[in-house]
Design a protein around this motif. Structure first.
Motif, PDB file in Angstrom:
ATOM      1  N   PRO A   1      14.106  15.276 -55.964  1.00 30.19           N
ATOM      2  CA  PRO A   1      14.324  15.526 -54.530  1.00 30.19           C
ATOM      3  C   PRO A   1      15.522  16.428 -54.225  1.00 30.19           C
ATOM      4  N   ASN A   2      16.413  16.615 -55.190  1.00 31.96           N
ATOM      5  CA  ASN A   2      17.569  17.493 -54.983  1.00 31.96           C
ATOM      6  C   ASN A   2      17.234  18.965 -55.167  1.00 31.96           C
ATOM      7  N   MET A   3      16.039  19.252 -55.622  1.00 29.97           N
ATOM      8  CA  MET A   3      15.638  20.637 -55.875  1.00 29.97           C
ATOM      9  C   MET A   3      15.059  21.256 -54.604  1.00 29.97           C
ATOM     10  N   GLY A   4      15.735  22.268 -54.101  1.00 27.81           N
ATOM     11  CA  GLY A   4      15.233  22.977 -52.918  1.00 27.81           C
ATOM     12  C   GLY A   4      14.974  22.047 -51.748  1.00 27.81           C
ATOM     13  N   ASN A   5      13.802  22.178 -51.149  1.00 34.70           N
ATOM     14  CA  ASN A   5      13.416  21.373 -49.990  1.00 34.70           C
ATOM     15  C   ASN A   5      12.459  20.246 -50.340  1.00 34.70           C
ATOM     16  N   VAL A   6      12.423  19.841 -51.592  1.00 38.61           N
ATOM     17  CA  VAL A   6      11.462  18.818 -52.022  1.00 38.61           C
ATOM     18  C   VAL A   6      11.606  17.551 -51.188  1.00 38.61           C
ATOM     19  N   ARG A   7      12.841  17.073 -51.036  1.00 38.97           N
ATOM     20  CA  ARG A   7      13.074  15.834 -50.290  1.00 38.97           C
ATOM     21  C   ARG A   7      12.584  15.967 -48.844  1.00 38.97           C
ATOM     22  N   ASN A   8      12.987  17.024 -48.178  1.00 34.59           N
ATOM     23  CA  ASN A   8      12.577  17.231 -46.780  1.00 34.59           C
ATOM     24  C   ASN A   8      11.065  17.368 -46.644  1.00 34.59           C
ATOM     25  N   ASN A   9      10.431  18.069 -47.584  1.00 34.55           N
ATOM     26  CA  ASN A   9       8.971  18.215 -47.545  1.00 34.55           C
ATOM     27  C   ASN A   9       8.270  16.870 -47.713  1.00 34.55           C
ATOM     28  N   LEU A  10       8.775  16.036 -48.623  1.00 30.73           N
ATOM     29  CA  LEU A  10       8.171  14.717 -48.836  1.00 30.73           C
ATOM     30  C   LEU A  10       8.356  13.821 -47.608  1.00 30.73           C
ATOM     31  N   ILE A  11       9.531  13.890 -46.995  1.00 32.61           N
ATOM     32  CA  ILE A  11       9.784  13.082 -45.796  1.00 32.61           C
ATOM     33  C   ILE A  11       8.889  13.539 -44.648  1.00 32.61           C
ATOM     34  N   SER A  12       8.722  14.841 -44.490  1.00 34.67           N
ATOM     35  CA  SER A  12       7.860  15.320 -43.398  1.00 34.67           C
ATOM     36  C   SER A  12       6.400  14.956 -43.649  1.00 34.67           C
ATOM     37  N   LYS A  13       6.011  14.890 -44.910  1.00 32.14           N
ATOM     38  CA  LYS A  13       4.613  14.563 -45.233  1.00 32.14           C
ATOM     39  C   LYS A  13       4.332  13.060 -45.148  1.00 32.14           C
ATOM     40  N   TYR A  14       5.265  12.223 -45.656  1.00 34.43           N
ATOM     41  CA  TYR A  14       5.020  10.782 -45.743  1.00 34.43           C
ATOM     42  C   TYR A  14       5.885   9.942 -44.807  1.00 34.43           C
ATOM     43  N   GLY A  15       6.799  10.574 -44.100  1.00 35.73           N
ATOM     44  CA  GLY A  15       7.702   9.839 -43.212  1.00 35.73           C
ATOM     45  C   GLY A  15       8.878   9.274 -43.994  1.00 35.73           C
ATOM     46  N   GLU A  16       9.929   8.941 -43.276  1.00 29.23           N
ATOM     47  CA  GLU A  16      11.153   8.413 -43.912  1.00 29.23           C
ATOM     48  C   GLU A  16      10.873   7.112 -44.665  1.00 29.23           C
ATOM     49  N   ASN A  17      10.118   6.196 -44.042  1.00 27.80           N
ATOM     50  CA  ASN A  17       9.821   4.910 -44.691  1.00 27.80           C
ATOM     51  C   ASN A  17       8.902   5.075 -45.899  1.00 27.80           C
ATOM     52  N   GLY A  18       7.904   5.918 -45.766  1.00 28.58           N
ATOM     53  CA  GLY A  18       7.000   6.158 -46.886  1.00 28.58           C
ATOM     54  C   GLY A  18       7.725   6.774 -48.072  1.00 28.58           C
ATOM     55  N   TYR A  19       8.582   7.744 -47.775  1.00 29.14           N
ATOM     56  CA  TYR A  19       9.376   8.381 -48.830  1.00 29.14           C
ATOM     57  C   TYR A  19      10.307   7.366 -49.484  1.00 29.14           C
ATOM     58  N   ALA A  20      11.044   6.619 -48.667  1.00 26.00           N
ATOM     59  CA  ALA A  20      12.011   5.648 -49.198  1.00 26.00           C
ATOM     60  C   ALA A  20      11.302   4.569 -50.016  1.00 26.00           C
ATOM     61  N   GLY A  21      10.163   4.107 -49.545  1.00 31.11           N
ATOM     62  CA  GLY A  21       9.416   3.075 -50.272  1.00 31.11           C
ATOM     63  C   GLY A  21       8.917   3.570 -51.620  1.00 31.11           C
ATOM     64  N   ALA A  22       8.326   4.767 -51.636  1.00 31.72           N
ATOM     65  CA  ALA A  22       7.835   5.338 -52.898  1.00 31.72           C
ATOM     66  C   ALA A  22       8.992   5.630 -53.847  1.00 31.72           C
TER      67      ALA A  22
END
Length: 189
Positions: free
Chosen positions: A18-39
């Protein structure tokens, strides 16, 4: 060895990718903050469990015999590791001065276990956490500005110290049940 490698890749990968480029932000926008945090939490937990199982099952490969003094110094390092870990969870001046107390705790924990164990897989296992934590500190410092310092009463530092002392005693007692190795072996007992 498969558990060790898969666990290591999952645990460190979920923290580093998730520290690479916008990976973290892309995952959060796709799955939401809770979905990202849970996964994220689930993958990290699975990785840590597999990494630990792999480490426990790894064949002992002798590298060096730590001296008695080094083994005893490990106990001192472990107190500081627990102290910084406790400082992470309560408002205190130490936690403000040390920007990432939990990662500092992991670095100290990893170094303490590297010097106290003289086998290959202990070095790989614990040093992996040291390298990861250093990388994470650098990454977080680049991404985030230093927090604004607040005025915190010094009694909070004393409370952190007392809690760390209690936690240190509990950890020393239960270490043998978690790792199979009582800490008292460090003193030749």
């Amino acid at each position: 060895m498969v558990y060790f490698i898969v666990g290591m890749v999952l645990f460190f990968g979920v923290h580093l990718v998730p520290n690479m480029g916008n990976v973290r932000n892309n995952l959060i926008s796709k799955y939401g903050e809770n979905g990202y945090a849970g996964a994220y939490a689930l993958i990290a937990l699975i990785g840590l469990v597999l990494y630990s199982i792999g480490y426990a099952k790894a064949e002992f490969v002798f590298i060096y015999e730590p001296s008695a003094l080094i083994k005893q110094f490990t106990m001192v390092l472990m107190f500081f590791s627990i102290f910084f870990l406790v400082a992470m969870f309560a408002p205190n001046n130490i936690g403000q001065k040390v920007r990432h107390p939990m990662l500092i705790a992991v670095i100290i924990w990893g170094i303490a276990h590297c010097v106290a164990n003289g086998d290959l897989w202990s070095l790989v296992f614990f040093f992996g956490f040291v390298v990861f934590s250093i990388f994470k500190i650098v990454s977080l410092n680049k991404r985030n500005k230093p927090p604004v310092k607040k005025s915190i009463p010094w009694r909070n530092d004393f409370i952190v110290f007392v809690i760390a002392c209690v936690a240190y005693g509990v950890e020393a007692y239960f270490h043998q049940y978690i790792s199979g190795m009582p800490v008292w072996y460090l003193f030749g007992a």
